[in-house]
Enzyme design. Sequence first.
Site, PDB file in Angstrom:
ATOM      1  N   TYR A 186      29.134  79.526  36.215  1.00 56.20           N
ATOM      2  CA  TYR A 186      27.932  78.752  36.738  1.00 56.20           C
ATOM      3  C   TYR A 186      26.766  79.365  36.112  1.00 56.20           C
ATOM      4  O   TYR A 186      26.437  80.504  36.162  1.00 56.20           O
ATOM      5  CB  TYR A 186      27.836  78.763  38.255  1.00 56.20           C
ATOM      6  N   PHE A 210      35.149  79.006  39.287  1.00 58.00           N
ATOM      7  CA  PHE A 210      35.012  78.088  40.207  1.00 58.00           C
ATOM      8  C   PHE A 210      34.685  78.420  41.618  1.00 58.00           C
ATOM      9  O   PHE A 210      34.117  77.557  42.453  1.00 58.00           O
ATOM     10  CB  PHE A 210      36.292  77.223  40.443  1.00 58.00           C
ATOM     11  N   HIS A 253      40.121  67.927  33.877  1.00 62.84           N
ATOM     12  CA  HIS A 253      39.207  68.738  34.616  1.00 62.84           C
ATOM     13  C   HIS A 253      38.730  67.969  36.081  1.00 62.84           C
ATOM     14  O   HIS A 253      38.462  66.952  36.056  1.00 62.84           O
ATOM     15  CB  HIS A 253      37.988  69.066  33.759  1.00 62.84           C
ATOM     16  N   ASP A 287      33.062  78.732  31.526  1.00 61.08           N
ATOM     17  CA  ASP A 287      32.271  79.674  31.741  1.00 61.08           C
ATOM     18  C   ASP A 287      31.626  79.918  32.944  1.00 61.08           C
ATOM     19  O   ASP A 287      31.733  78.743  33.696  1.00 61.08           O
ATOM     20  CB  ASP A 287      31.254  79.785  30.266  1.00 61.08           C
TER      21      ASP A 287
END
Length: 223
Positions: free
Chosen positions: A67, A78, A187, A65
């Site tokens: 920031y 990202f 991740h 989701d």
Amino acid sequence: MKTIFKNDWQEILEEEFEKDYYKELRKLLIEEYKHYEIFPKAEDIFNAFHYTSYKDLKVLILGQDPYHNVGQAHGLAFSVKDGVMIPPSLQNIYKELNSDLGLPIPSTGYLKSWADEGIMLLNTTLTVRAHQPMSHAKIGWEIFTNAVIEKINEKKEPIVYILWGNHAKARKKFINNKNHLVIEGVHPSPLSANRGFFGSKPFSRANEFLRERGVTPPTWEVK
């Protein structure tokens, strides 16, 4: 108010916009934006679609989701705008990019140049309340983005899916087209990057797959 995309996504997702869950999602979001601080700005929610058309799509990087701190989210997973401090996960992505392709580590976290090269930066949830990660994770976005992944799966042209972390990897069930490549991995978050993200070479693997199938791969330069 109708959802309008600036390219071929409009026609591809037209039916999705008419479904009951999506209409309910829109209503709920109007209320959320009225009463809470929500990221990204409403006009930036669909930037991943505006910046990378279905036709030009080569790589899909799936995030979780947006920031949730002020000034960060702008609709690309990202990515942060120029002048915003580069978040730790993106710093780790840059380290791997440098190690894998020898590209210099960028001084900006703004990834629109990737989007322009056919790298779609999509979160599975497209909005979030300020300082409350995953606060919009179960309001209907996952139905919408799962449908998007299924539409991409239908493409005849080769696509590379980069699924980092368990949340993204859970979407692998929507990808069964033999023309495509799925790259799964740890991740890039500082909590997990040392457990197999570094050294995984996702960028060169994606490029090699596309090149072998006659597709010009992205340069992965951040400009």
